[in-house]
Scaffold this motif. Structure first.
Motif, PDB file in Angstrom:
ATOM      1  N   ARG A 145       0.853  -1.188   0.000  1.00 38.20           N
ATOM      2  CA  ARG A 145       0.000   0.000   0.000  1.00 38.20           C
ATOM      3  C   ARG A 145       0.893   1.244   0.000  1.00 38.20           C
ATOM      4  O   ARG A 145       1.900   1.314   0.701  1.00 38.20           O
ATOM      5  CB  ARG A 145      -0.886   0.013   1.243  1.00 38.20           C
ATOM      6  N   LEU A 146       0.512   2.257  -0.809  1.00 38.74           N
ATOM      7  CA  LEU A 146       1.231   3.526  -0.877  1.00 38.74           C
ATOM      8  C   LEU A 146       0.208   4.648  -0.755  1.00 38.74           C
ATOM      9  O   LEU A 146      -0.702   4.767  -1.590  1.00 38.74           O
ATOM     10  CB  LEU A 146       1.999   3.654  -2.199  1.00 38.74           C
ATOM     11  N   ALA A 147       0.325   5.455   0.323  1.00 43.82           N
ATOM     12  CA  ALA A 147      -0.644   6.524   0.583  1.00 43.82           C
ATOM     13  C   ALA A 147       0.065   7.874   0.560  1.00 43.82           C
ATOM     14  O   ALA A 147       1.152   8.036   1.126  1.00 43.82           O
ATOM     15  CB  ALA A 147      -1.324   6.309   1.935  1.00 43.82           C
ATOM     16  N   VAL A 148      -0.585   8.848  -0.065  1.00 46.16           N
ATOM     17  CA  VAL A 148      -0.074  10.228  -0.134  1.00 46.16           C
ATOM     18  C   VAL A 148      -1.153  11.138   0.425  1.00 46.16           C
ATOM     19  O   VAL A 148      -2.291  11.171  -0.089  1.00 46.16           O
ATOM     20  CB  VAL A 148       0.284  10.628  -1.578  1.00 46.16           C
ATOM     21  N   ASP A 174       4.638   4.286   3.080  1.00 43.65           N
ATOM     22  CA  ASP A 174       4.779   2.994   2.398  1.00 43.65           C
ATOM     23  C   ASP A 174       4.724   1.879   3.439  1.00 43.65           C
ATOM     24  O   ASP A 174       4.591   2.129   4.645  1.00 43.65           O
ATOM     25  CB  ASP A 174       6.087   2.952   1.595  1.00 43.65           C
ATOM     26  N   GLU A 175       4.832   0.645   2.993  1.00 37.15           N
ATOM     27  CA  GLU A 175       4.822  -0.523   3.884  1.00 37.15           C
ATOM     28  C   GLU A 175       6.178  -1.218   3.865  1.00 37.15           C
ATOM     29  O   GLU A 175       6.270  -2.445   3.970  1.00 37.15           O
ATOM     30  CB  GLU A 175       3.708  -1.486   3.476  1.00 37.15           C
ATOM     31  N   GLY A 176       7.251  -0.403   3.743  1.00 41.45           N
ATOM     32  CA  GLY A 176       8.592  -0.952   3.732  1.00 41.45           C
ATOM     33  C   GLY A 176       9.059  -1.340   5.118  1.00 41.45           C
ATOM     34  O   GLY A 176       8.331  -1.240   6.112  1.00 41.45           O
ATOM     35  N   PRO A 177      10.333  -1.761   5.228  1.00 41.32           N
ATOM     36  CA  PRO A 177      10.856  -2.256   6.512  1.00 41.32           C
ATOM     37  C   PRO A 177      11.214  -1.145   7.485  1.00 41.32           C
ATOM     38  O   PRO A 177      11.587  -1.440   8.631  1.00 41.32           O
ATOM     39  CB  PRO A 177      12.112  -3.020   6.090  1.00 41.32           C
ATOM     40  N   GLY A 178      11.095   0.117   7.088  1.00 40.49           N
ATOM     41  CA  GLY A 178      11.475   1.205   7.979  1.00 40.49           C
ATOM     42  C   GLY A 178      12.982   1.402   8.010  1.00 40.49           C
ATOM     43  O   GLY A 178      13.740   0.761   7.258  1.00 40.49           O
ATOM     44  N   ILE A 179      13.429   2.289   8.907  1.00 45.61           N
ATOM     45  CA  ILE A 179      14.860   2.556   9.008  1.00 45.61           C
ATOM     46  C   ILE A 179      15.252   2.621  10.474  1.00 45.61           C
ATOM     47  O   ILE A 179      14.418   2.840  11.359  1.00 45.61           O
ATOM     48  CB  ILE A 179      15.227   3.900   8.323  1.00 45.61           C
ATOM     49  N   SER A 180      16.537   2.419  10.722  1.00 48.89           N
ATOM     50  CA  SER A 180      17.044   2.490  12.097  1.00 48.89           C
ATOM     51  C   SER A 180      17.256   3.936  12.498  1.00 48.89           C
ATOM     52  O   SER A 180      17.338   4.839  11.654  1.00 48.89           O
ATOM     53  CB  SER A 180      18.355   1.718  12.212  1.00 48.89           C
ATOM     54  N   ALA A 181      17.367   4.153  13.823  1.00 54.11           N
ATOM     55  CA  ALA A 181      17.580   5.514  14.324  1.00 54.11           C
ATOM     56  C   ALA A 181      18.914   6.077  13.860  1.00 54.11           C
ATOM     57  O   ALA A 181      19.043   7.277  13.583  1.00 54.11           O
ATOM     58  CB  ALA A 181      17.501   5.521  15.854  1.00 54.11           C
ATOM     59  N   LEU A 220      11.661  11.544   8.833  1.00 55.21           N
ATOM     60  CA  LEU A 220      11.310  10.162   8.529  1.00 55.21           C
ATOM     61  C   LEU A 220      10.898   9.484   9.829  1.00 55.21           C
ATOM     62  O   LEU A 220      11.634   9.544  10.819  1.00 55.21           O
ATOM     63  CB  LEU A 220      12.494   9.425   7.895  1.00 55.21           C
ATOM     64  N   THR A 221       9.734   8.827   9.824  1.00 56.74           N
ATOM     65  CA  THR A 221       9.215   8.208  11.043  1.00 56.74           C
ATOM     66  C   THR A 221       8.746   6.789  10.730  1.00 56.74           C
ATOM     67  O   THR A 221       7.988   6.573   9.764  1.00 56.74           O
ATOM     68  CB  THR A 221       8.035   9.021  11.613  1.00 56.74           C
ATOM     69  N   ASN A 222       9.194   5.831  11.557  1.00 55.26           N
ATOM     70  CA  ASN A 222       8.702   4.460  11.418  1.00 55.26           C
ATOM     71  C   ASN A 222       7.268   4.372  11.927  1.00 55.26           C
ATOM     72  O   ASN A 222       6.940   4.885  13.000  1.00 55.26           O
ATOM     73  CB  ASN A 222       9.583   3.485  12.187  1.00 55.26           C
ATOM     74  N   ARG A 223       6.412   3.698  11.166  1.00 52.92           N
ATOM     75  CA  ARG A 223       5.005   3.514  11.557  1.00 52.92           C
ATOM     76  C   ARG A 223       4.875   2.104  12.140  1.00 52.92           C
ATOM     77  O   ARG A 223       5.200   1.115  11.489  1.00 52.92           O
ATOM     78  CB  ARG A 223       4.101   3.693  10.338  1.00 52.92           C
ATOM     79  N   LEU A 241       7.044   3.153   6.660  1.00 47.84           N
ATOM     80  CA  LEU A 241       7.776   4.399   6.870  1.00 47.84           C
ATOM     81  C   LEU A 241       6.944   5.574   6.393  1.00 47.84           C
ATOM     82  O   LEU A 241       6.355   5.533   5.297  1.00 47.84           O
ATOM     83  CB  LEU A 241       9.116   4.371   6.113  1.00 47.84           C
ATOM     84  N   ASP A 242       6.882   6.629   7.229  1.00 50.05           N
ATOM     85  CA  ASP A 242       6.204   7.874   6.862  1.00 50.05           C
ATOM     86  C   ASP A 242       7.263   8.955   6.631  1.00 50.05           C
ATOM     87  O   ASP A 242       8.063   9.253   7.541  1.00 50.05           O
ATOM     88  CB  ASP A 242       5.250   8.340   7.965  1.00 50.05           C
ATOM     89  N   ALA A 243       7.283   9.520   5.426  1.00 50.36           N
ATOM     90  CA  ALA A 243       8.161  10.659   5.108  1.00 50.36           C
ATOM     91  C   ALA A 243       7.283  11.915   5.045  1.00 50.36           C
ATOM     92  O   ALA A 243       6.394  12.001   4.189  1.00 50.36           O
ATOM     93  CB  ALA A 243       8.883  10.463   3.788  1.00 50.36           C
ATOM     94  N   THR A 244       7.513  12.855   5.979  1.00 48.36           N
ATOM     95  CA  THR A 244       6.649  14.043   6.098  1.00 48.36           C
ATOM     96  C   THR A 244       7.466  15.299   5.848  1.00 48.36           C
ATOM     97  O   THR A 244       8.474  15.542   6.521  1.00 48.36           O
ATOM     98  CB  THR A 244       6.004  14.108   7.491  1.00 48.36           C
ATOM     99  N   ALA A 245       6.984  16.104   4.909  1.00 45.92           N
ATOM    100  CA  ALA A 245       7.605  17.405   4.601  1.00 45.92           C
ATOM    101  C   ALA A 245       6.620  18.510   4.941  1.00 45.92           C
ATOM    102  O   ALA A 245       5.482  18.522   4.440  1.00 45.92           O
ATOM    103  CB  ALA A 245       7.996  17.491   3.128  1.00 45.92           C
ATOM    104  N   ARG A 246       7.035  19.439   5.816  1.00 43.27           N
ATOM    105  CA  ARG A 246       6.170  20.530   6.254  1.00 43.27           C
ATOM    106  C   ARG A 246       6.676  21.837   5.627  1.00 43.27           C
ATOM    107  O   ARG A 246       7.858  22.166   5.719  1.00 43.27           O
ATOM    108  CB  ARG A 246       6.174  20.668   7.777  1.00 43.27           C
ATOM    109  N   LEU A 247       5.748  22.599   5.012  1.00 43.49           N
ATOM    110  CA  LEU A 247       6.084  23.866   4.334  1.00 43.49           C
ATOM    111  C   LEU A 247       5.145  24.955   4.821  1.00 43.49           C
ATOM    112  O   LEU A 247       3.953  24.689   5.079  1.00 43.49           O
ATOM    113  CB  LEU A 247       5.977  23.710   2.818  1.00 43.49           C
TER     114      LEU A 247
END
Length: 465
Positions: free
Chosen positions: A379-382, A397-404, A443-446, A455-461
């Motif tokens: 699943r890919l959500a925008v 996305d529904e990927g494996p996420g990332i480490s700190a 970048l935040t792990n869900r 993984l959630d990638a959030t850009a604030r403008l």
């Protein structure tokens, strides 16, 4: 046009009006001096006329009165101040009949003023006589004797050489003092400008003597306060230039380093294909994949350089970020379909003041990363939401996420979790874009049920006000 120096500008700006004022004042002074001298010398003319009137005799009364005058011309010598001044007189009856004096002196045809300047029936006027300008005093003199009573018109004329010469002396005496004042003002202006521009010349010498490429801030602690804005603005420009040059150096350095590897791989693959080490179809596939990676790397490096170029430009229009995100989603849709992703898009109107290319590049890189690292068929959500002051674009996305440890390092150029899946410039480009627009990215792990669900990638403008 050639630039005018500050010294010349001040000299012209100060001395020009002063000289013009002195010229106007000189003309007025000459007229004032003449009027004052006329007042003084008119007394002499009146005294001459009275002395002549005292030497008149009359026989008869009224119209039958016959005037007689015994006035030698030498009687006027005492009133002639120098040899250049000439005096003339005429004694007439009220009807203009000549009694004594110069018959060619025109008879007076004027009127006595209602308020004469002196306690006498006197009038003064300017005329010409025998080719010279003269000042004439007219005195209506009553004449009485034991034999009669009558009225005489006594005219005394004086040439104006003495009056004009005295007025010129007054004018010249004043003008040379004013000329001296102008000279003093000019010297003061030159001296003051020389002293005032000394810090400017010092700054110019400091900049001229700098080594090539030295963009450190200018040291101007002793500069006047008026130069502080110029020094601050110059330092700000030098800081921007230093940042731009550093970015260009880093770009050239990184480009040389990163492009060397795919080019070396490409050369080795071509040589291997020429020797026949691998089948032609397999060799072409490997070459094609290497060219794609090199092309992607070059395009992303050019994008990174373009972000810095647009950062220096201040003219940007307001664009709806939602329209840009939808347009990018349409461009990326073939990749989404190729990986069979469950795609969801929810975009609220979000006006942002930015270059449209920067907004599109931000959304494209986030979507490319999510498509590349998400599982096939996932699943890919925008989502794009706005809260009045800020808008937030979140790509999930529904990927494996990332480490700190990897979370912060991924925003650095050429940092990637898998060298086979990208060049490591996508998130670096996103970070540069949001920094140029005054926003942030994270970048935040869900998590779900204690496990990483994506993984959630959030850009604030900031929204355009």
């Amino acid at each position: 046009m050639k630039a005018v120096s500050l010294r010349r500008y001040l000299l012209l700006g100060i001395l020009g009006p002063v000289v013009a004022l002195i010229a106007v004042n000189g003309i007025g002074l000459y007229g004032t001096a003449l009027r004052a001298l006329n007042t003084a010398y008119d007394r002499t003319l009146l005294a001459s006329a009275k002395e002549i009137g005292e030497q008149l005799d009359v026989e008869g009364y009224d119209r039958d009165a016959r005037l007689r005058a015994t006035v030698p011309y030498a009687a006027l010598d005492t009133y002639e101040s120098d040899n250049a001044t000439k005096m003339f007189y005429r004694v007439s009856s009220l009807h203009g009949e000549l009694v004594s004096g110069f018959g060619d002196l025109p008879f007076w045809r004027g009127e006595i003023p209602a308020r004469p300047p002196y306690a006498a029936l006197v009038d003064f006027y300017d005329d010409r006589f025998r080719g010279a300008d003269v000042r004439v005093a007219v005195l209506l003199q009553p004449v009485a004797s034991q034999r009669g009573l009558g009225m005489a018109v006594v005219q005394v004329a004086e040439t104006l050489e003495l009056r004009r010469a005295a007025a010129r002396r007054i004018l010249f005496d004043t003008l040379w003092r004013q000329a001296l004042l102008v000279a003093v003002i000019a010297l003061v202006v030159v001296f003051v400008v020389q002293r005032a521009t000394r810090p400017v010349r010092g700054l110019s010498a400091q900049l001229r003597d700098r080594p090539e490429g030295d963009l450190t801030p200018i040291e101007a602690a002793g500069a006047p306060r008026e130069l502080a804005p110029l020094v601050d603005a110059t330092n700000a420009v030098m800081a921007r230039l230093d940042q731009l040059l550093e970015h260009q150096k880093r770009f050239v350095r990184d480009a040389a380093h990163q492009l060397r590897t795919p080019l070396a791989v490409l050369k080795a693959q071509v040589q291997s294909a020429q020797r026949g080490d691998v089948p032609p179809a397999e060799a072409m596939a490997e070459i094609h994949a290497t060219v794609d990676r090199a092309t992607l790397l070059a395009n992303q490096m050019l994008s990174l350089a373009k972000v810095e170029q647009l950062r220096q430009q201040s003219s940007a229009e307001v664009h709806d970020f939602a329209d840009v995100v939808r347009s990018v989603a349409v461009d990326v849709s073939p990749l989404v379909a190729e990986r069979d992703l469950d795609f969801e898009l929810d975009a609220q109107p979000a006006p942002v003041r930015a270059h449209e290319w920067m907004l599109a590049e931000l959304a494209r890189n986030l979507l490319h990363n999510a498509v590349r690292h998400g599982p096939r068929g996932g699943r890919l959500a925008v989502r794009l939401v706005a809260d009045g002051r800020w808008c937030a674009l979140t790509v999930s996305d529904e990927g494996p996420g990332i480490s700190a440890a990897l979370r912060e390092r991924l925003f650095q150029p050429f940092a990637t979790a898998d060298v086979r899946s990208g060049s490591g410039l996508g998130l670096a480009i996103c970070r540069e874009i949001v920094a140029a627009l005054g926003g942030s990215i994270e970048l935040t792990n869900r998590e779900s049920g204690g496990h990483v669900a994506g993984l959630d990638a959030t850009a604030r403008l900031p929204l355009a006000q």
